[in-house]
Design a protein around this motif. Structure first.
Motif, PDB file in Angstrom:
ATOM      1  N   GLN A 132       0.830  -1.194   0.000  1.00 51.78           N
ATOM      2  CA  GLN A 132       0.000   0.000   0.000  1.00 51.78           C
ATOM      3  C   GLN A 132       0.864   1.244   0.000  1.00 51.78           C
ATOM      4  O   GLN A 132       0.571   2.225  -0.647  1.00 51.78           O
ATOM      5  N   PHE A 133       1.907   1.141   0.751  1.00 49.82           N
ATOM      6  CA  PHE A 133       2.816   2.259   0.865  1.00 49.82           C
ATOM      7  C   PHE A 133       3.357   2.653  -0.507  1.00 49.82           C
ATOM      8  O   PHE A 133       3.436   3.807  -0.857  1.00 49.82           O
ATOM      9  N   TYR A 186       0.850   4.342  -2.632  1.00 50.51           N
ATOM     10  CA  TYR A 186       0.240   5.501  -2.038  1.00 50.51           C
ATOM     11  C   TYR A 186       0.199   6.772  -2.871  1.00 50.51           C
ATOM     12  O   TYR A 186      -0.865   7.271  -3.175  1.00 50.51           O
ATOM     13  N   GLN A 235      -2.117   6.423  -5.742  1.00 51.66           N
ATOM     14  CA  GLN A 235      -3.535   6.348  -5.417  1.00 51.66           C
ATOM     15  C   GLN A 235      -4.122   7.707  -5.114  1.00 51.66           C
ATOM     16  O   GLN A 235      -5.204   8.023  -5.551  1.00 51.66           O
ATOM     17  N   PRO A 287       6.857   9.909  -8.707  1.00 50.85           N
ATOM     18  CA  PRO A 287       6.180  10.616  -7.614  1.00 50.85           C
ATOM     19  C   PRO A 287       7.183  11.235  -6.650  1.00 50.85           C
ATOM     20  O   PRO A 287       8.151  10.620  -6.259  1.00 50.85           O
ATOM     21  N   PHE A 322       2.256  14.184  -1.240  1.00 55.36           N
ATOM     22  CA  PHE A 322       1.143  13.286  -1.497  1.00 55.36           C
ATOM     23  C   PHE A 322       0.285  13.876  -2.598  1.00 55.36           C
ATOM     24  O   PHE A 322      -0.338  13.210  -3.357  1.00 55.36           O
ATOM     25  N   ARG A 323       0.249  15.179  -2.610  1.00 56.54           N
ATOM     26  CA  ARG A 323      -0.490  15.883  -3.639  1.00 56.54           C
ATOM     27  C   ARG A 323       0.230  17.185  -3.911  1.00 56.54           C
ATOM     28  O   ARG A 323       0.484  17.948  -2.993  1.00 56.54           O
ATOM     29  N   GLU A 348      -9.645  -1.875  -1.698  1.00 55.95           N
ATOM     30  CA  GLU A 348      -8.745  -0.728  -1.744  1.00 55.95           C
ATOM     31  C   GLU A 348      -9.165   0.288  -2.799  1.00 55.95           C
ATOM     32  O   GLU A 348      -9.270   1.463  -2.526  1.00 55.95           O
ATOM     33  N   ALA A 398     -12.439   2.107  -1.977  1.00 49.23           N
ATOM     34  CA  ALA A 398     -12.334   3.182  -0.987  1.00 49.23           C
ATOM     35  C   ALA A 398     -12.029   4.495  -1.696  1.00 49.23           C
ATOM     36  O   ALA A 398     -12.637   5.518  -1.413  1.00 49.23           O
ATOM     37  N   ASP A 399     -11.124   4.454  -2.666  1.00 48.82           N
ATOM     38  CA  ASP A 399     -10.793   5.667  -3.410  1.00 48.82           C
ATOM     39  C   ASP A 399     -11.975   6.148  -4.231  1.00 48.82           C
ATOM     40  O   ASP A 399     -12.271   7.333  -4.293  1.00 48.82           O
ATOM     41  N   MET A 417     -14.538   7.683  -1.953  1.00 46.32           N
ATOM     42  CA  MET A 417     -14.133   9.011  -1.462  1.00 46.32           C
ATOM     43  C   MET A 417     -14.374  10.075  -2.542  1.00 46.32           C
ATOM     44  O   MET A 417     -14.779  11.189  -2.247  1.00 46.32           O
TER      45      MET A 417
END
Lengths: 572, 169
Positions: free
Chosen positions: B8-9, B12, B15, B28, B32-33, B104, B107-108, B111
């Motif tokens: 997941q990391f 991340y 995602q 990346p 995060f953004r 997983e 969830a995105d 959201m």
């Protein structure tokens, strides 16, 4: 979801189970662990059914008696008399004690219970002991709960004639994530795997959604949306929720909760009847325990009678030469518990405000839990929402467990041909989660009542010139200062490039996934460059275990404000 | 909890920016953004929603998916239709209802749907968002057929009329 030590085992086993049994799912049972009583329910293929113990009871008293070699809980044990529970040998109210430090006011209020609750006021777990042959034998709330859950599990296995592993539990809204891990640990000790933990009023909301679905027969949200205010108050906790329901989807709009309940009213009344009771009881002598037990039973009885009578005569001989003869009426009871009712009122108002709803929008008021029988509570709800009556379609004592059983069936992937399980609850976070900023301020990153799953982030910066490290201290709660909130964990990030204060950017991201697991990510943002100089930290919270009460102090003592962070000022 | 933490990391950063499609094909970064000004609005809850709006504004310029498209509704949709669409999508995309191996991504997805819903179901935020759409996309449907125009009837031209007075009670 559970304690790391157990997660490994339970995770891998569950994954296996869920894969192999997809064609024939094991239906998770719903358990409502109340402060005073517990119940178990399961989806039986067409509806929710409450399970009964060998004595044909659906509601079982929550206590474990340590009197005999094998501790016996309220599921299998039969009390010869109410006083047996108050002899000091039985531990009860574990839901009020679990996951709380000895500095917590709720723990202090528990010191007048017949068993031993000893506090040292240093932020560690309180010492809890049961009186067995004139010895205070130590135990923990987790252990007591585990013994009790084991009995519930055995009972359900007999009733359903199959092994039970997956459960859906209801918990109070005000439980923090640390308390949740204690509940999960108790479940793991009892061999149960927690499929879901539902705040109590959201379980009631799910039952309501199902009832609405059945009555209206509308499909897919095309029917009218109903707003329900759910008020749940038992012996230990008061919870409020506002939910918008249509088409089997229960969308939780807001939650509010507090550890106040019938137990507080009982203690207020006992103090009212015997003003020096706490001094009398501070030594926990055998005869005092007995007197206290007698007073407790008489007071409890009087409170129950006051739900249907305007006044009640209390007549109790405490056995130490003192007698109490008194008539208590409704007004007196309400005056003694004024603060409790005020708190209830403020929770309801706060919840409506958070849901951005007007009292007039509420279609139904649902009052559940033992305290919902109290006339003052019922009047309070009706007057706030300007309604003439409360919702009648639910048994106040069984609503939460029925909702948990429905969730158990839904989460186990059971399909109902009649659409009775076409349900969904959209949950929100009951408490804000954030980090400590300079000046011990709490900066929420995920505010309370955020729809889950959720992911939010915020940029922080350094407070000192050439500061190269920073502590990320994560708290959960609603207070402006971190001291008032609950510590979930902490970690340090290093390698911030030396720069004047306020220049470096540290990005903190919080992620709550579909299983309600919280992960905190933090990393240094290097402007302009794309190299992966410093890895990001990812920490699953909560990480703190026992002694959480003084971790924050120790950090402060050691580091002062040298590793503090501040929020980045808004740039326009 | 089923996905191991390490995988997941790694996913991340991708995602988080899932719906921003292509613009940055660079590896990346540690952000995060990458919207600095966005995340710079701090502290209060109000600002968080503002953050989301700004983020959408930014990503919408990069991709073509509008909040209306996320919910699969026309721009003239009523509040009632927005809620109904949200519930319908929640019934399909919420992690509680999807298969175990889709948790997983769902969830995105959820959201994203929820953010669209929370913006469009609030008359003020919707009005604000609509104004943004016209500012950055002056003629969003100019090239489309007359049928599209009729589908959007009830909305007479791209004026400063706002959704609060027009559409939502």
């Amino acid at each position: 979801m559970s304690e790391p030590a157990y997660t490994v085992a339970s995770d891998s086993e569950t994954t296996g189970e869920e894969k192999t049994s997809s064609a024939f799912p094991e239906i998770a049972i719903g358990i409502d662990i109340g402060t005073a009583q517990c119940s178990v329910a399961v989806w039986n293929g067409s509806q929710v059914e409450l399970l009964k113990n060998t004595r044909n009871q659906k509601m079982m008293r929550s206590y474990v008696n340590f009197k005999d070699d094998v501790p016996l809980g309220g599921v299998s044990n039969q009390l010869s008399h109410e006083h047996e529970m108050l002899s000091g040998a039985a531990i009860f109210n574990m839901k009020r004690l679990i996951g709380r430090a000895d500095t917590d006011p709720v723990v202090h209020a528990s010191k007048s219970l017949p068993f031993l609750v000893q506090t040292l006021d240093i932020g560690v777990r309180p010492f809890i002991g049961a009186l067995v042959n004139n010895v205070w034998r130590s135990t923990t709330p987790e252990e007591v709960l585990a013994i009790y859950l084991l009995e519930l599990r055995a009972m359900a296995e007999v009733a359903l004639k199959r092994p039970i592993r997956n459960v859906v539990l209801t918990i109070p809204v005000s439980f923090n994530r640390f308390q949740v891990t204690r509940i999960e640990r108790a479940c793991a000790m009892a061999g149960l795997h927690v499929l879901r933990l539902m705040p109590e009023p959201t379980a009631v909301a799910l039952l309501y959604a199902q009832q609405q679905q059945q009555t209206i027969h509308d499909n897919m949200g095309s029917g009218s949306e109903k707003i329900a205010l759910i008020f749940n108050m038992g012996a230990g906790y008061c919870d409020v929720a506002v939910t918008a329901t249509a088409g089997g989807v229960s969308q939780i709009k807001a939650l509010a909760g507090s550890p106040i309940g019938g137990e507080d009213m009982l203690q207020n009344m006992m103090r009212h009847l015997l003003p020096d009771s706490e001094i009398l009881f501070s030594n926990h002598g055998i005869s005092e325990i007995k007197s206290m037990g007698l007073l407790r039973v008489a007071t409890q009885d009087a409170i129950h009678k006051l739900t249907s009578q305007t006044s009640v005569q209390i007549d109790v001989d405490l056995g130490n030469g003192s007698k109490i003869c008194k008539v208590v009426d409704q007004e007196e009871f309400q005056e003694v518990n004024k603060k409790v009712f005020e708190k209830c009122e403020s929770l309801i108002i706060q919840c409506l405000r958070d849901a951005k709803g007007e009292p007039e929008d509420v279609t139904d008021i649902i009052a559940v839990g033992g305290c919902s029988y109290i006339p003052k509570i019922r009047n309070l709800l009706m007057s706030i929402c300007k309604k003439q009556e409360l919702y009648k379609g639910m048994n106040p004592l069984e609503a939460a467990v029925c909702g948990a059983a429905l969730e158990g069936a839904v989460a186990s992937g059971v399909n109902d041909p009649f659409g009775n399980l076409d349900l969904l609850t959209i949950q929100v976070t009951p408490l804000a989660i954030g980090i400590q900023a300079v000046g011990n301020n709490f900066v929420p990153i995920i505010p309370r009542n955020t729809t889950m799953p959720a992911r939010k982030e915020l940029v922080f910066t350094t407070v000192h010139d050439n500061q190269t490290g920073a502590l990320i201290v994560v708290y959960e709660g609603e207070e402006k200062k971190v001291e008032g909130n609950h510590l979930l964990g902490y970690f340090k990030i290093i390698g911030i490039p030396p720069a004047p204060r306020g220049v470096p950017e540290i990005n903190v991201c919080m992620d709550i996934d579909a299983s309600n697991v919280l992960r905190v990510l933090a990393g240094v943002v290097l402007p302009g460059s794309q190299h992966h100089g410093i890895p990001v930290m990812e920490v699953r919270m909560p990480t703190v275990d026992d002694g959480h009460g003084w971790c924050a102090e120790a950090l402060h003592r050691t580091y002062g404000s040298s590793l503090d962070l501040d929020t980045v000022q808004k740039k326009i | 909890m089923l996905a191991s933490s390490s995988t997941q990391f790694l996913q991340y950063p991708f995602q988080t920016t899932l719906y921003r499609q292509q613009p940055q094909t660079k590896p990346p970064s540690l952000r995060f953004r990458p919207h600095k000004t966005v995340a710079a609005c701090t502290a209060t809850g109000e600002q968080t929603t503002e953050t989301q709006q700004l983020r959408f504004r930014a990503h919408r310029m990069a991709s073509t998916v509008s909040l209306y498209e996320v919910l699969g509704i026309p721009m003239s949709a009523s509040c009632h239709e927005i809620k109904a669409a949200y519930r319908r999508l929640a019934r399909m995309c919420h992690p509680d209802v999807v298969a175990i191996n889709r948790k997983e991504t769902s969830a995105d997805e959820f959201m994203k749907i929820h953010t669209a819903y929370s913006t469009l179901s609030d008359p003020d935020k919707r009005a604000c968002y609509d104004r943004e759409i016209y500012r950055y996309r002056p003629r969003p449907y100019a090239a489309s057929s007359a049928a599209m125009a009729t589908a959007m009837s009830g909305f007479s031209g791209y004026t400063s009329r706002n959704w609060e007075t027009d559409q939502c009670w």
